[in-house]
Design a protein around this motif. Structure first.
Motif, PDB file in Angstrom:
ATOM      1  N   LEU A 129       0.364  -0.923   0.225  1.00 43.39           N
ATOM      2  CA  LEU A 129       0.108   0.236   0.105  1.00 43.39           C
ATOM      3  C   LEU A 129       0.462   1.436   0.003  1.00 43.39           C
ATOM      4  O   LEU A 129       0.377   2.255   0.445  1.00 43.39           O
ATOM      5  N   LEU A 172      -3.122   3.065  -4.221  1.00 40.26           N
ATOM      6  CA  LEU A 172      -3.612   1.749  -4.048  1.00 40.26           C
ATOM      7  C   LEU A 172      -4.463   1.211  -2.789  1.00 40.26           C
ATOM      8  O   LEU A 172      -5.212   0.831  -2.095  1.00 40.26           O
ATOM      9  N   ARG A 173      -4.083   3.093  -1.747  1.00 44.36           N
ATOM     10  CA  ARG A 173      -4.395   2.603  -0.546  1.00 44.36           C
ATOM     11  C   ARG A 173      -6.101   3.166  -0.935  1.00 44.36           C
ATOM     12  O   ARG A 173      -7.109   2.848  -0.188  1.00 44.36           O
ATOM     13  N   VAL A 216      -8.152   0.534  -1.581  1.00 41.68           N
ATOM     14  CA  VAL A 216      -8.563  -0.954  -0.452  1.00 41.68           C
ATOM     15  C   VAL A 216      -9.517   0.250   0.328  1.00 41.68           C
ATOM     16  O   VAL A 216     -10.412  -0.637   0.774  1.00 41.68           O
ATOM     17  N   GLN A 269     -13.008   0.131  -1.714  1.00 41.54           N
ATOM     18  CA  GLN A 269     -13.645  -1.136  -1.604  1.00 41.54           C
ATOM     19  C   GLN A 269     -13.629  -1.884  -0.370  1.00 41.54           C
ATOM     20  O   GLN A 269     -14.910  -2.456   0.174  1.00 41.54           O
ATOM     21  N   GLY A 270     -12.837  -1.847   0.533  1.00 43.50           N
ATOM     22  CA  GLY A 270     -12.780  -2.074   2.332  1.00 43.50           C
ATOM     23  C   GLY A 270     -14.308  -1.923   2.870  1.00 43.50           C
ATOM     24  O   GLY A 270     -15.138  -1.773   3.488  1.00 43.50           O
ATOM     25  N   LEU A 303      -9.571  -3.396 -10.304  1.00 46.44           N
ATOM     26  CA  LEU A 303      -8.301  -3.736  -9.200  1.00 46.44           C
ATOM     27  C   LEU A 303      -6.612  -3.951 -10.602  1.00 46.44           C
ATOM     28  O   LEU A 303      -5.824  -2.699  -9.802  1.00 46.44           O
ATOM     29  N   VAL A 328      -3.028  -7.431  -2.970  1.00 41.53           N
ATOM     30  CA  VAL A 328      -4.298  -6.842  -2.298  1.00 41.53           C
ATOM     31  C   VAL A 328      -5.825  -7.093  -2.743  1.00 41.53           C
ATOM     32  O   VAL A 328      -6.543  -6.890  -1.442  1.00 41.53           O
ATOM     33  N   ASN A 329      -5.985  -8.262  -3.186  1.00 39.52           N
ATOM     34  CA  ASN A 329      -6.893  -9.173  -3.479  1.00 39.52           C
ATOM     35  C   ASN A 329      -7.290  -9.713  -1.752  1.00 39.52           C
ATOM     36  O   ASN A 329      -8.149  -9.323  -1.901  1.00 39.52           O
ATOM     37  N   LEU A 373      -6.461  -8.322   0.681  1.00 44.12           N
ATOM     38  CA  LEU A 373      -6.931  -7.420   1.675  1.00 44.12           C
ATOM     39  C   LEU A 373      -8.563  -6.848   1.526  1.00 44.12           C
ATOM     40  O   LEU A 373      -9.019  -7.522   2.575  1.00 44.12           O
ATOM     41  N   VAL A 374      -8.528  -6.347   0.113  1.00 39.68           N
ATOM     42  CA  VAL A 374     -10.288  -6.467  -0.256  1.00 39.68           C
ATOM     43  C   VAL A 374     -11.222  -7.703   0.902  1.00 39.68           C
ATOM     44  O   VAL A 374     -11.645  -7.087   1.860  1.00 39.68           O
TER      45      VAL A 374
END
Length: 418
Positions: free
Chosen positions: A15, A20-21, A24, A27-28, A136, A148-149, A151-152
């Motif tokens: 991140l 990217l932050r 994430v 989507q989070g 993504l 990253v996947n 994380l989400v």
């Protein structure tokens, strides 16, 4: 496929780049909204009417447009771009939630009014889900897709794990109106974060190769042709076809049997309905752990990892036939969740990496469809098998998933995947 031009210079940390932050975080937060709103909606409808058909009616009102519009939404993603569709769908969600806030606060809403607005949210979901998956690889360097996947999907699993308790506690403390207002505020924050990515992805789209652009131009004349092209691609690619088949079989053989069969199992062998909640929490914990493991320790042999994930889920389902204690049942269900979470990250990251960019929205809409559209069939399977006992339910469903693992292992395209 095309990634953002500055990707090679990104820091090593997953991140370390602000894009990217924001991805994430956006989507989070959207996943948290999904988890909280589902509980809010269920409890609110129960408040409006007696338990029974009304709750099912509203949940169907959400599910039907979502399932019906997923494939057309995949065409929309490929034509307009994932970032635009994600941002547009996120703001539609905010608008519908604001409308629902107004209806709930100012009027005495009927179940029908709530169902109609919930149906609009389902339609927005149909566009949001495949677009979020397709976004993504437009922002994330290929080597960081698994992380990253993870994380989400980890946030989604965490929301499923704690969402019911949090939503119920907040509703008890501040009421339905204030809770819905808070959910709407979180949805607005998610939309803001995701909207900032449109300009980032547009730079990547400018670098798209001529072949990809020609493929899109050839399909502009007909949405039906565009959808057909996506379906043909998925069918003629053994890797994509095999993964979609595995996802479909798992959802049919797991969702209904675990929920319906698990409820009966808890009542008959595990000490009562409270045991079901413990089991489902175990599933959420296992899914969270599996997602994070897949991201932080990406497998060297992805093909055999897919086979192992399917086999773990099948073994867990068959193992439920023998459990007699809630601790053992929770451990087995956690194994099923672990396999599901791990498999989800590996499959999605693989497709994001290998599917051509101009077809990615359509292929990922098929993934989402295979994940959500088979739920009714899964409940029917559970209902048909339950008269023969929970042992039969779990043995049959576990055997079906294990057979699927064997077929996946027999596929050279999947078996040789690195």
């Amino acid at each position: 496929m095309t990634t953002e031009p500055t990707a090679p210079s990104l820091p090593r940390e997953p991140l370390g780049n602000p894009h990217l932050r924001r991805l994430v975080v956006g989507q989070g937060l959207a996943a948290v909204v999904d988890a909280l709103f589902l509980i809010w909606l269920t409890l609110f409808v129960l408040e409006l009417s007696e338990p029974g058909m009304a709750t099912g009616f509203v949940l169907v009102a959400v599910a039907l447009p979502r399932a019906a519009l997923l494939l057309p939404a995949g065409v929309l993603v490929d034509r307009l771009g994932a970032a635009r569709v994600v941002a547009g769908a996120a703001w539609v969600r905010v608008a519908v939630l604001l409308a629902l806030c107004a209806v709930v606060t100012i009027t005495s809403p009927s179940v029908t009014a709530v169902a109609l607005l919930a149906g609009l949210l389902g339609a927005a979901d149909a566009a949001y889900f495949p677009a979020a998956l397709a976004l993504l690889p437009a922002v994330v360097p290929t080597e960081k897709l698994p992380r990253v996947n993870a994380l989400v999907q980890g946030v989604e699993s965490g929301g499923d794990l704690v969402g019911p308790a949090v939503a119920a506690a907040v509703i008890a403390a501040v009421g339905f109106d204030a809770t819905l207002g808070g959910i709407t505020a979180v949805a607005a924050l998610a939309a803001l974060a995701l909207s900032t990515l449109i300009r980032v992805v547009r730079r990547g789209e400018c670098a798209r190769d001529d072949a990809g652009s020609d493929a899109i131009d050839d399909e502009q004349s007909s949405s039906v042709r565009a959808l057909g092209a996506g379906l043909r691609y998925a069918w003629h690619q053994p890797l994509v076809r095999g993964m979609l088949a595995a996802i479909g079989v798992i959802n049919i053989a797991v969702v209904g049997p675990v929920l319906v069969g698990g409820a009966v199992l808890a009542d008959q062998r595990l000490g009562g309905a409270g045991s079901l909640g413990v089991m489902l929490s175990g599933f959420g914990a296992g899914s969270l752990a599996g997602s994070l493991m897949a991201g932080w320790r990406p497998p060297a042999r992805r093909g055999w990892t897919v086979v192992g994930g399917v086999a773990a889920i099948g073994s867990g389902m068959a193992g439920l036939a023998a459990v007699t204690h809630v601790v053992a049942a929770t451990a087995v269900v956690s194994l099923i969740g672990l396999g599901s979470g791990f498999l989800g990250v590996v499959v999605v990251a693989t497709l994001q990496e290998l599917v051509p960019e101009h077809l990615l929205g359509r292929v990922l809409s098929l993934v989402v469809l295979a994940t959500v559209a088979f739920d009714p069939f899964s409940y029917v399977v559970a209902g048909v098998l339950l008269p023969y006992g929970t042992t039969t339910v779990f043995l049959v469903c576990g055997s079906a998933v294990l057979a699927c693992a064997g077929l996946v292992a027999a596929s050279p395209a999947i078996r040789s995947l690195r």
